[in-house]
Design a protein around this motif. Structure first.
Motif, PDB file in Angstrom:
ATOM      1  N   TRP A   1      -7.747   8.151  -8.629  1.00  0.00           N
ATOM      2  CA  TRP A   1      -8.441   6.913  -8.992  1.00  0.00           C
ATOM      3  C   TRP A   1      -7.501   5.722  -9.103  1.00  0.00           C
ATOM      4  O   TRP A   1      -7.940   4.581  -8.962  1.00  0.00           O
ATOM      5  CB  TRP A   1      -9.297   7.113 -10.233  1.00  0.00           C
ATOM      6  N   ASP A   2      -6.217   5.951  -9.313  1.00  0.00           N
ATOM      7  CA  ASP A   2      -5.266   4.832  -9.277  1.00  0.00           C
ATOM      8  C   ASP A   2      -5.173   4.305  -7.845  1.00  0.00           C
ATOM      9  O   ASP A   2      -5.164   3.104  -7.606  1.00  0.00           O
ATOM     10  CB  ASP A   2      -3.887   5.256  -9.779  1.00  0.00           C
ATOM     11  N   GLU A   3      -5.105   5.219  -6.887  1.00  0.00           N
ATOM     12  CA  GLU A   3      -5.050   4.818  -5.483  1.00  0.00           C
ATOM     13  C   GLU A   3      -6.347   4.126  -5.067  1.00  0.00           C
ATOM     14  O   GLU A   3      -6.326   3.082  -4.408  1.00  0.00           O
ATOM     15  CB  GLU A   3      -4.810   6.049  -4.607  1.00  0.00           C
ATOM     16  N   ILE A   4      -7.484   4.691  -5.464  1.00  0.00           N
ATOM     17  CA  ILE A   4      -8.776   4.082  -5.131  1.00  0.00           C
ATOM     18  C   ILE A   4      -8.863   2.685  -5.735  1.00  0.00           C
ATOM     19  O   ILE A   4      -9.311   1.737  -5.069  1.00  0.00           O
ATOM     20  CB  ILE A   4      -9.948   4.964  -5.614  1.00  0.00           C
ATOM     21  N   ALA A   5      -8.433   2.525  -6.972  1.00  0.00           N
ATOM     22  CA  ALA A   5      -8.473   1.199  -7.612  1.00  0.00           C
ATOM     23  C   ALA A   5      -7.677   0.194  -6.803  1.00  0.00           C
ATOM     24  O   ALA A   5      -8.127  -0.924  -6.554  1.00  0.00           O
ATOM     25  CB  ALA A   5      -7.953   1.272  -9.045  1.00  0.00           C
ATOM     26  N   GLU A   6      -6.493   0.578  -6.349  1.00  0.00           N
ATOM     27  CA  GLU A   6      -5.686  -0.353  -5.563  1.00  0.00           C
ATOM     28  C   GLU A   6      -6.364  -0.694  -4.245  1.00  0.00           C
ATOM     29  O   GLU A   6      -6.378  -1.854  -3.821  1.00  0.00           O
ATOM     30  CB  GLU A   6      -4.296   0.198  -5.289  1.00  0.00           C
ATOM     31  N   LEU A   7      -6.947   0.304  -3.601  1.00  0.00           N
ATOM     32  CA  LEU A   7      -7.619   0.058  -2.330  1.00  0.00           C
ATOM     33  C   LEU A   7      -8.825  -0.862  -2.503  1.00  0.00           C
ATOM     34  O   LEU A   7      -9.072  -1.747  -1.681  1.00  0.00           O
ATOM     35  CB  LEU A   7      -8.042   1.385  -1.692  1.00  0.00           C
ATOM     36  N   LEU A   8      -9.565  -0.693  -3.605  1.00  0.00           N
ATOM     37  CA  LEU A   8     -10.719  -1.560  -3.855  1.00  0.00           C
ATOM     38  C   LEU A   8     -10.283  -2.976  -4.205  1.00  0.00           C
ATOM     39  O   LEU A   8     -10.928  -3.948  -3.804  1.00  0.00           O
ATOM     40  CB  LEU A   8     -11.608  -0.974  -4.946  1.00  0.00           C
ATOM     41  N   VAL A   9      -9.194  -3.099  -4.933  1.00  0.00           N
ATOM     42  CA  VAL A   9      -8.663  -4.435  -5.235  1.00  0.00           C
ATOM     43  C   VAL A   9      -8.187  -5.105  -3.946  1.00  0.00           C
ATOM     44  O   VAL A   9      -8.437  -6.289  -3.728  1.00  0.00           O
ATOM     45  CB  VAL A   9      -7.532  -4.359  -6.284  1.00  0.00           C
ATOM     46  N   ASP A  10      -7.530  -4.345  -3.085  1.00  0.00           N
ATOM     47  CA  ASP A  10      -7.112  -4.907  -1.786  1.00  0.00           C
ATOM     48  C   ASP A  10      -8.324  -5.384  -0.995  1.00  0.00           C
ATOM     49  O   ASP A  10      -8.299  -6.452  -0.383  1.00  0.00           O
ATOM     50  CB  ASP A  10      -6.346  -3.870  -0.967  1.00  0.00           C
ATOM     51  N   SER A  11      -9.394  -4.586  -0.992  1.00  0.00           N
ATOM     52  CA  SER A  11     -10.617  -4.959  -0.282  1.00  0.00           C
ATOM     53  C   SER A  11     -11.183  -6.260  -0.848  1.00  0.00           C
ATOM     54  O   SER A  11     -11.550  -7.171  -0.091  1.00  0.00           O
ATOM     55  CB  SER A  11     -11.644  -3.825  -0.402  1.00  0.00           C
ATOM     56  N   TYR A  12     -11.229  -6.348  -2.155  1.00  0.00           N
ATOM     57  CA  TYR A  12     -11.708  -7.570  -2.827  1.00  0.00           C
ATOM     58  C   TYR A  12     -10.864  -8.768  -2.379  1.00  0.00           C
ATOM     59  O   TYR A  12     -11.404  -9.814  -2.027  1.00  0.00           O
ATOM     60  CB  TYR A  12     -11.606  -7.382  -4.344  1.00  0.00           C
ATOM     61  N   ARG A  13      -9.558  -8.607  -2.431  1.00  0.00           N
ATOM     62  CA  ARG A  13      -8.668  -9.730  -2.104  1.00  0.00           C
ATOM     63  C   ARG A  13      -8.816 -10.190  -0.655  1.00  0.00           C
ATOM     64  O   ARG A  13      -8.572 -11.343  -0.343  1.00  0.00           O
ATOM     65  CB  ARG A  13      -7.224  -9.348  -2.403  1.00  0.00           C
ATOM     66  N   MET A  14      -9.246  -9.288   0.223  1.00  0.00           N
ATOM     67  CA  MET A  14      -9.438  -9.658   1.629  1.00  0.00           C
ATOM     68  C   MET A  14     -10.664 -10.540   1.835  1.00  0.00           C
ATOM     69  O   MET A  14     -10.706 -11.325   2.787  1.00  0.00           O
ATOM     70  CB  MET A  14      -9.558  -8.404   2.492  1.00  0.00           C
ATOM     71  N   VAL A  15     -11.671 -10.409   0.977  1.00  0.00           N
ATOM     72  CA  VAL A  15     -12.902 -11.179   1.180  1.00  0.00           C
ATOM     73  C   VAL A  15     -13.085 -12.301   0.164  1.00  0.00           C
ATOM     74  O   VAL A  15     -13.851 -13.227   0.410  1.00  0.00           O
ATOM     75  CB  VAL A  15     -14.161 -10.276   1.182  1.00  0.00           C
ATOM     76  N   ALA A  16     -12.383 -12.243  -0.948  1.00  0.00           N
ATOM     77  CA  ALA A  16     -12.540 -13.258  -1.994  1.00  0.00           C
ATOM     78  C   ALA A  16     -11.900 -14.577  -1.565  1.00  0.00           C
ATOM     79  O   ALA A  16     -10.931 -14.589  -0.794  1.00  0.00           O
ATOM     80  CB  ALA A  16     -11.881 -12.778  -3.289  1.00  0.00           C
ATOM     81  N   PRO A  17     -12.435 -15.685  -2.068  1.00  0.00           N
ATOM     82  CA  PRO A  17     -11.764 -16.963  -1.836  1.00  0.00           C
ATOM     83  C   PRO A  17     -10.323 -16.894  -2.366  1.00  0.00           C
ATOM     84  O   PRO A  17     -10.040 -16.161  -3.322  1.00  0.00           O
ATOM     85  CB  PRO A  17     -12.598 -17.961  -2.650  1.00  0.00           C
ATOM     86  N   LYS A  18      -9.435 -17.635  -1.740  1.00  0.00           N
ATOM     87  CA  LYS A  18      -8.010 -17.565  -2.083  1.00  0.00           C
ATOM     88  C   LYS A  18      -7.734 -17.759  -3.562  1.00  0.00           C
ATOM     89  O   LYS A  18      -6.891 -17.070  -4.138  1.00  0.00           O
ATOM     90  CB  LYS A  18      -7.216 -18.582  -1.263  1.00  0.00           C
ATOM     91  N   ARG A  19      -8.434 -18.681  -4.189  1.00  0.00           N
ATOM     92  CA  ARG A  19      -8.180 -18.931  -5.613  1.00  0.00           C
ATOM     93  C   ARG A  19      -8.571 -17.749  -6.483  1.00  0.00           C
ATOM     94  O   ARG A  19      -7.911 -17.452  -7.465  1.00  0.00           O
ATOM     95  CB  ARG A  19      -8.896 -20.202  -6.074  1.00  0.00           C
TER      96      ARG A  19
END
Length: 162
Positions: free
Chosen positions: A92-110
């Motif tokens: 789940w630590d790895e999954i959390a990082e992957l989901l955060v990476d996914s978020y950062r790819m689609v979220a506005p830069k700010r």
């Protein structure tokens, strides 16, 4: 993270991110998570898997490295999305990082800039592993120390000021 229902664990990770909301996809009833109406995680209708957006090379590394946990999903796999099985044991630590990476790819830069994962926090990330595919030693930290959002850190199910 506890041994809670995998969908609840995904929900906990995703909703801790700035402006993330849960909104089903199309006519489906399963959870999907978005930031400003851009999807970054979808859970299957049978709740046994999820898909998330992956950076270049992540899908290939994850699927090649652990095909029992990760797969190329239909439809969105051609666009780099990654499938992860929720009916098998997951790190789940790895999954959390992957989901955060996914978020950062689609979220506005700010918004993306408000999420901080130190490079040493996720030794199992496929693009941060050693040349032989093994994680750097001594760098792993539990999820409770991973995610910092504008001075707030996620620990289990509650946030606290760091």
């Amino acid at each position: 993270m506890s041994d809670a229902d995998p969908v609840e664990q995904v929900r906990e990770i995703c909703l801790a991110l700035p402006e993330a909301v849960e909104k089903s996809f199309g006519g489906h009833t399963s959870p999907a998570f978005r930031v400003r109406d851009k999807m970054f995680v979808m859970i299957s209708e049978d709740r046994t898997s999820m898909t998330f957006k992956g950076a270049a090379g992540v899908q290939e590394a994850l699927v090649a490295g652990d095909p029992d946990r990760f797969y190329v999903p239909p439809y969105v796999g051609a666009k780099g999305w990654v499938g992860a099985r929720l009916d098998v044991g997951q790190d789940w630590d790895e999954i959390a990082e992957l989901l955060v990476d996914s978020y950062r790819m689609v979220a506005p830069k700010r918004l993306a800039a408000r999420v901080h994962l130190p490079p040493s926090a996720a030794p199992h990330h496929p693009l941060r592993a050693g040349s032989d595919g093994t994680p750097p030693s001594g760098q792993g930290q539990p999820l409770s120390l991973l995610l910092t959002l504008d001075g707030w850190a996620l620990r289990g199910r509650s946030a606290f000021c760091s």
